[in-house]
Design a protein around this motif. Structure first.
Motif, mmCIF file in Angstrom:
data_model
loop_
_atom_site.group_PDB
_atom_site.id
_atom_site.type_symbol
_atom_site.label_atom_id
_atom_site.label_comp_id
_atom_site.label_asym_id
_atom_site.label_seq_id
_atom_site.Cartn_x
_atom_site.Cartn_y
_atom_site.Cartn_z
ATOM 1 N N ALA A 172 36.783 8.275 22.033
ATOM 2 C CA ALA A 172 37.512 8.129 20.769
ATOM 3 C C ALA A 172 37.427 9.391 19.918
ATOM 4 C CB ALA A 172 36.985 6.923 19.986
ATOM 5 N N HIS A 175 39.963 12.949 19.227
ATOM 6 C CA HIS A 175 41.276 12.725 18.615
ATOM 7 C C HIS A 175 41.982 13.996 18.167
ATOM 8 C CE1 HIS A 175 38.988 12.948 14.925
ATOM 9 N NE2 HIS A 175 38.265 11.899 15.271
ATOM 10 N N CYS A 178 44.159 14.811 21.002
ATOM 11 C CA CYS A 178 45.289 13.860 21.022
ATOM 12 C C CYS A 178 46.317 14.224 19.964
ATOM 13 C CB CYS A 178 44.788 12.438 20.779
ATOM 14 S SG CYS A 178 43.796 11.769 22.128
ATOM 15 N N GLU A 182 50.289 14.458 19.954
ATOM 16 C CA GLU A 182 51.113 13.623 19.066
ATOM 17 C C GLU A 182 52.103 14.479 18.268
ATOM 18 O OE1 GLU A 182 47.269 10.778 18.979
ATOM 19 O OE2 GLU A 182 47.773 11.840 17.133
ATOM 20 N N SER A 221 59.539 7.724 19.234
ATOM 21 C CA SER A 221 58.552 7.080 18.360
ATOM 22 C C SER A 221 57.870 5.907 19.068
ATOM 23 C CB SER A 221 59.216 6.610 17.067
ATOM 24 O OG SER A 221 59.715 7.723 16.348
ATOM 25 N N ARG A 222 58.628 5.174 19.877
ATOM 26 C CA ARG A 222 57.996 4.108 20.665
ATOM 27 C C ARG A 222 56.999 4.694 21.662
ATOM 28 N NH1 ARG A 222 62.631 -0.421 22.233
ATOM 29 N NH2 ARG A 222 63.306 -0.854 20.101
ATOM 30 N N LYS A 224 55.411 7.502 21.309
ATOM 31 C CA LYS A 224 54.272 8.006 20.542
ATOM 32 C C LYS A 224 53.311 6.866 20.213
ATOM 33 C CE LYS A 224 53.118 10.556 16.312
ATOM 34 N NZ LYS A 224 53.632 11.141 15.051
ATOM 35 N N LEU A 225 53.853 5.745 19.776
ATOM 36 C CA LEU A 225 52.999 4.597 19.473
ATOM 37 C C LEU A 225 52.254 4.150 20.731
ATOM 38 C CD1 LEU A 225 51.964 2.440 17.562
ATOM 39 C CD2 LEU A 225 54.044 1.122 17.986
ATOM 40 N N MET A 228 49.420 6.438 21.365
ATOM 41 C CA MET A 228 48.301 6.296 20.430
ATOM 42 C C MET A 228 47.532 4.997 20.640
ATOM 43 S SD MET A 228 49.719 7.956 16.841
ATOM 44 C CE MET A 228 50.907 6.673 16.484
ATOM 45 N N ALA A 229 48.193 3.938 21.068
ATOM 46 C CA ALA A 229 47.571 2.610 20.978
ATOM 47 C C ALA A 229 47.671 1.787 22.258
ATOM 48 C CB ALA A 229 48.190 1.844 19.808
ATOM 49 N N PRO A 231 45.386 2.016 25.384
ATOM 50 C CA PRO A 231 44.320 2.613 26.207
ATOM 51 C C PRO A 231 44.219 1.935 27.575
ATOM 52 C CG PRO A 231 43.375 1.162 24.558
ATOM 53 C CD PRO A 231 44.861 1.182 24.299
ATOM 54 N N PHE A 260 41.459 11.164 27.359
ATOM 55 C CA PHE A 260 41.195 10.015 26.492
ATOM 56 C C PHE A 260 41.788 8.797 27.167
ATOM 57 C CE2 PHE A 260 45.147 8.584 24.238
ATOM 58 C CZ PHE A 260 46.024 9.394 24.932
ATOM 59 N N ASP B 156 48.594 1.547 13.322
ATOM 60 C CA ASP B 156 49.098 2.921 13.409
ATOM 61 C C ASP B 156 50.206 3.195 12.402
ATOM 62 O OD1 ASP B 156 47.808 4.145 15.994
ATOM 63 O OD2 ASP B 156 48.333 2.090 16.507
ATOM 64 N N LYS B 164 42.415 5.658 13.261
ATOM 65 C CA LYS B 164 42.567 4.459 14.102
ATOM 66 C C LYS B 164 41.571 4.490 15.266
ATOM 67 C CE LYS B 164 45.092 0.869 15.699
ATOM 68 N NZ LYS B 164 45.861 1.202 16.886
ATOM 69 N N LYS B 165 41.448 5.629 15.905
ATOM 70 C CA LYS B 165 40.522 5.726 17.052
ATOM 71 C C LYS B 165 39.080 5.489 16.605
ATOM 72 C CE LYS B 165 42.908 8.401 20.568
ATOM 73 N NZ LYS B 165 44.285 8.398 20.052
ATOM 74 N N ALA B 229 43.597 -4.884 25.905
ATOM 75 C CA ALA B 229 43.953 -3.453 25.911
ATOM 76 C C ALA B 229 45.100 -3.091 24.978
ATOM 77 C CB ALA B 229 44.266 -3.016 27.346
ATOM 78 N N PRO B 231 44.932 -2.430 21.171
ATOM 79 C CA PRO B 231 44.282 -2.384 19.851
ATOM 80 C C PRO B 231 45.265 -2.025 18.746
ATOM 81 C CG PRO B 231 43.769 -0.405 21.095
ATOM 82 C CD PRO B 231 44.605 -1.260 22.005
ATOM 83 N N ALA B 326 52.432 6.609 13.271
ATOM 84 C CA ALA B 326 53.521 6.024 14.059
ATOM 85 C C ALA B 326 54.831 6.065 13.266
ATOM 86 C CB ALA B 326 53.181 4.582 14.423
ATOM 87 N N TYR B 327 55.930 6.196 13.973
ATOM 88 C CA TYR B 327 57.263 6.226 13.343
ATOM 89 C C TYR B 327 57.295 7.145 12.113
ATOM 90 C CZ TYR B 327 58.415 2.232 16.302
ATOM 91 O OH TYR B 327 58.646 1.409 17.375
#
Lengths: 429, 429
Positions: A172, A175, A178, A182, A221-222, A224-225, A228-229, A231, A260, B156, B164-165, B229, B231, B326-327
């Motif tokens: 974690a 970041h 990451c 991003e 953007s989808r 990217k999300l 990010m989220a 794992p 990551f 996010d 967030k991480k 999985a 989060p 995000a977005y």
């Protein structure tokens, strides 16, 4: 391997590095001869770190030291040294899961953000070979073994939920790396950003169209999300052809400092995207029409095979090595259960393929409009020819990102690429 | 609030608890009078912990201490004390994000796994009120504020990827509590498991059908993977009507010891599922036909309103408080971009709704076939009447899980529930 956490951070240039290595008996023995006679050359051509090759009377090593800033940009862009620690963690895990496919780790010093690895010789960076039109017969088998094993065995299909949560937490802190992804992959190419660049003026219109393309902005953007989220597994995080060293008979994946827990399609998509860019760049490197035809065919076959072999190996691991908490076999007992689970495995791979297509598109667009470009395109000297190759790649990528689900198989992707091989884009300027 | 980490863990029964509280000046002052005169009553009726109500001359408090095992089962099922720490972390965060909707925290001792909170009086556990047929006019507004704010501000959409991480990692150690959910909700009800129970013999056939229903097993396995999985935000993790205390004018969400970063639909689905179970149980509690008609209508209206108000508030926060990675708004500038982002927000909520429908179904089935049942059904004394209510709930839940996407709006869910109000299931035995 020897390890150490002692000493304050300092940048080790040639003399200091020589003294440091001389103080490590295993390393000194491996190099052989007197330290004063060791040849030390700084060879780092990446964006972030110092890399030295050290050669002694007996053998050689590679030494990588993280700098507290982005080398490509300078001290104005600080970057945590901890990335060397995450790289070390990832390399250790990858060596367990995919033995022989990463460089052997010889020494790590967390405080110095310094890692000593085996010297890969006569391996070259795969991207350079692709620019030269070289084919690599081992590549498909090796890279698909690397991806299938590192992704499967770090996923919920192989780990208990407790192991998985601990593993996610262990990475974690990486970041800041990451965040580079991003920003540079998932955001900047789609807006006005100081660090963007492209083959101007020819691609000015394409760049403007991307910035104005709201369907594309939703799609990126989808993604990217998801980056990010989601794992799903331990990613290499930067798995392009510049992170792969090859010979005719060997493949080594290097530089996992972006590691990551993220969506698997990001790694697989990175490999596919960089092969597709090699394909589109190839026309720009030919000195006579059709000269690189066989190479280009090989590249597209390789794209097909990378996905198909990856999927086959991943599915096979799922059938034989599923020790994780996801899809418990106790819920799929009996002939009917076994058959239904197999169908679900195929559906899972189809979802992963859709992700892969989208991420491959994202990795393509960033190399043409973002900060970090690649030599596949950059070494095409005539900017107009370069722009033509790039515009073809972008056209495919735009479709892959916005209509990822329309690409049902990898043949849909390579078929679309083949059709664009001689497409003549409208250029600006 | 006062805090402490000192002292070894020991279970504090009445005398030891009295001494401990007497040593906390703020708490002692709040209670008032001599410690010897404090009234101490153990009232824990949950599955895991000791809960004391302590009353003094001036005021009262609630004291919760975690036991090193599952209280419902005994010492044979150990459970880490650290859950009290995660509960404390979650409660602290929820109090910041949804002030007035969780009990005030007065003291926490990590080593003793002990937390002192305000005494909620005259609040009762909402589930008890629902069994009695009581309507709660504040509930929709309060629970939707709680969910919208705790989920949005830990997502996010509101946090940077780095924040967030770090937040995910802070809760990663609570995996033993997650494992309870993974086993008891997402696995055991669908296979033969020692701890399962149901209203036998009447539901024997339904239980066997669930164990043989491979479409359902695929659906529950996808939900389990999402639980493990994805989060998306900080969940309460156990947000049923037994974790909500109410009066006519107040709502308090308690007991977030299952807190972790997971899929938002799990919390929202928990609320909806427990309301739907109250609806289906209601027929079993009526002493005369139609007696509870107005209550049942209120429950289904509440289901509609909980989703609709939650979605409205969450979307409004996204429009006004989107500070996350995000977005990024920079990709949706101008009239066209703003409109496109708004469409995407609606699509995001539709995906969240589909998740919610599936998780609500999972929360329903576990209460009828798994280890932990609820008094909505359990207090129906006639087992055949109970089984009829349960079978109706299961029929709806099976459809919601396997065909979650077919439920486009919450009215589709409540409409289906209404149609099943008087459905006569075939029972075994």
């Amino acid at each position: 391997m020897t390890g150490s956490r002692t000493g304050d951070y300092r940048i080790l240039q040639e003399a200091a590095l020589r003294d440091y290595l001389a103080g490590l008996p295993d390393i000194a023995a491996l190099l052989g001869g007197k330290p004063a006679a060791w040849g030390i050359t700084e060879v780092g051509d990446g964006n972030l770190n110092l890399v030295f090759i050290v050669k002694g009377a007996r053998g050689g090593i590679a030494v990588k030291q993280a700098l507290p800033y982005v080398r490509l940009v300078g001290e104005s862009w600080p970057l945590p040294l901890s990335r060397a620690h995450y790289e070390y963690l990832a390399l250790t895990r990858q060596a367990q899961l995919a033995p022989g496919l990463v460089p052997a780790l010889l020494h790590h010093n967390e405080m110095l953000a310094l890692t000593v690895m085996e010297l890969l010789e006569p391996h070259i960076i795969m991207r350079k070979g692709l620019v030269a039109g070289t084919r690599y017969p081992r590549f498909v088998d090796d890279i698909t073994t690397f991806m299938a094993r590192t992704l499967f065995f770090t996923s919920d299909l192989a780990l208990t939920a407790a192991e998985k949560k601990e593993a996610i937490a262990a990475f974690a802190g990486n970041h800041a790396l990451c965040k580079i992804t991003e920003d540079l992959i998932f955001t900047d190419p789609y807006r006005i950003a100081e660090q963007n660049r492209w083959t101007a003026p020819y691609l000015d219109g394409v760049a403007a169209a991307l910035r104005d393309d709201m369907e594309l902005h939703v799609a990126i953007s989808r993604l990217k999300l998801k980056f990010m989220a989601s794992p799903e597994g331990l990613l290499h995080g930067d798995l392009h052809t510049g992170s792969i060293m090859v010979t005719d008979s060997e493949t080594r994946v290097i530089d996992p400092e972006f590691a990551f827990y993220g969506p698997m399609g990001f790694d697989v998509g990175a490999v596919l995207a960089n092969l597709l860019m090699a394909f589109f760049a190839s026309a720009g490197h030919e000195r006579a029409p059709g000269e690189r035809h066989a190479f280009e065919s090989w590249v597209l076959e390789t794209v097909d095979q990378v996905w198909n072999e990856f999927a086959r190996k991943f599915l096979e691991l799922w059938r034989t090595d599923a020790g994780g908490d996801a899809y418990p076999v106790s819920l799929f007992a009996g002939e009917k259960g076994v058959a239904r689970l197999e169908l679900e495995r195929q559906a899972y791979m189809q979802r992963l393929f859709t992700d892969t297509v989208g991420f491959a598109a994202a990795k393509t667009i960033r190399r043409i409009f973002g900060l970090a470009h690649n030599i596949d395109f950059e070494l095409i000297e005539d900017p107009k020819r370069r722009a033509i190759s790039e515009a073809r790649a972008v056209r495919l990528a735009r479709g892959m990102m916005v209509e990822a689900v329309a690409f049902r198989t990898i043949a849909d992707v390579t078929g679309a690429a083949r059709k664009l091989r001689d497409w003549q884009p409208e250029l600006s300027g």
